[in-house]
Write a protein that holds these residues in place. Structure first.
Motif, PDB file in Angstrom:
ATOM      1  N   ARG A 233       0.832  -1.205   0.000  1.00  0.00           N
ATOM      2  CA  ARG A 233       0.000   0.000   0.000  1.00  0.00           C
ATOM      3  C   ARG A 233       0.867   1.255   0.000  1.00  0.00           C
ATOM      4  O   ARG A 233       0.619   2.193  -0.758  1.00  0.00           O
TER       5      ARG A 233
ATOM      6  N   GLU B  38      -7.471   3.900  -6.442  1.00  0.00           N
ATOM      7  CA  GLU B  38      -8.486   2.896  -6.121  1.00  0.00           C
ATOM      8  C   GLU B  38      -7.835   1.656  -5.515  1.00  0.00           C
ATOM      9  O   GLU B  38      -8.358   1.063  -4.556  1.00  0.00           O
TER      10      GLU B  38
ATOM     11  N   SER C 289      -7.000   2.378  -1.951  1.00  0.00           N
ATOM     12  CA  SER C 289      -8.212   2.299  -1.131  1.00  0.00           C
ATOM     13  C   SER C 289      -8.597   0.849  -0.853  1.00  0.00           C
ATOM     14  O   SER C 289      -9.004   0.513   0.265  1.00  0.00           O
ATOM     15  N   SER C 290      -8.472   0.009  -1.852  1.00  0.00           N
ATOM     16  CA  SER C 290      -8.792  -1.412  -1.668  1.00  0.00           C
ATOM     17  C   SER C 290      -7.877  -2.052  -0.636  1.00  0.00           C
ATOM     18  O   SER C 290      -8.328  -2.822   0.222  1.00  0.00           O
TER      19      SER C 290
ATOM     20  N   GLU D 272      -6.376  -0.509   1.773  1.00  0.00           N
ATOM     21  CA  GLU D 272      -6.748   0.038   3.076  1.00  0.00           C
ATOM     22  C   GLU D 272      -7.944  -0.725   3.658  1.00  0.00           C
ATOM     23  O   GLU D 272      -7.983  -1.011   4.860  1.00  0.00           O
ATOM     24  N   GLU D 273      -8.896  -1.061   2.804  1.00  0.00           N
ATOM     25  CA  GLU D 273     -10.056  -1.849   3.249  1.00  0.00           C
ATOM     26  C   GLU D 273      -9.618  -3.238   3.718  1.00  0.00           C
ATOM     27  O   GLU D 273     -10.114  -3.751   4.721  1.00  0.00           O
TER      28      GLU D 273
ATOM     29  N   SER E 271      -8.032  -2.968   7.084  1.00  0.00           N
ATOM     30  CA  SER E 271      -9.064  -2.794   8.110  1.00  0.00           C
ATOM     31  C   SER E 271      -9.742  -4.120   8.436  1.00  0.00           C
ATOM     32  O   SER E 271      -9.962  -4.449   9.610  1.00  0.00           O
ATOM     33  N   SER E 272     -10.065  -4.890   7.420  1.00  0.00           N
ATOM     34  CA  SER E 272     -10.700  -6.190   7.632  1.00  0.00           C
ATOM     35  C   SER E 272      -9.797  -7.130   8.416  1.00  0.00           C
ATOM     36  O   SER E 272     -10.250  -7.855   9.305  1.00  0.00           O
TER      37      SER E 272
END
Length: 76
Positions: A20, A59, A62-63, A65-66, A69-70
């Motif tokens: 990332r 994008e 951002s993916s 980062e998601e 988080s998960s």
């Protein structure tokens, strides 16, 4: 989650974080290149493609980062 799986998860999370961070740098560099294009070139096919690439890189960031988080939720 046992300690072995938690350790493996931490290793995966570190790899994702590094990916990332690198993508953020590349995206920023690409956006800077787009921003520095003369107006005529920015409106050309090449300029439009560069803008598409910059947006796609953002994008992807951002993916990731998601995903981070998960995975943090898995550790909780």
């Amino acid at each position: 989650m046992n300690n072995e799986r938690r350790k493996r998860l931490d290793e995966v999370m570190a790899l994702i974080s590094e990916a990332r961070e690198q993508l953020e740098e590349i995206a920023a560099e690409e956006q800077e290149a787009v921003d520095n294009l003369p107006d005529g070139l920015r409106e050309s096919g090449r300029g439009e493609r560069m803008e598409e690439v910059a947006a796609a890189l953002e994008e992807a960031v951002s993916s990731l980062e998601e995903i981070e988080s998960s995975l943090e939720e898995c550790k909780a």
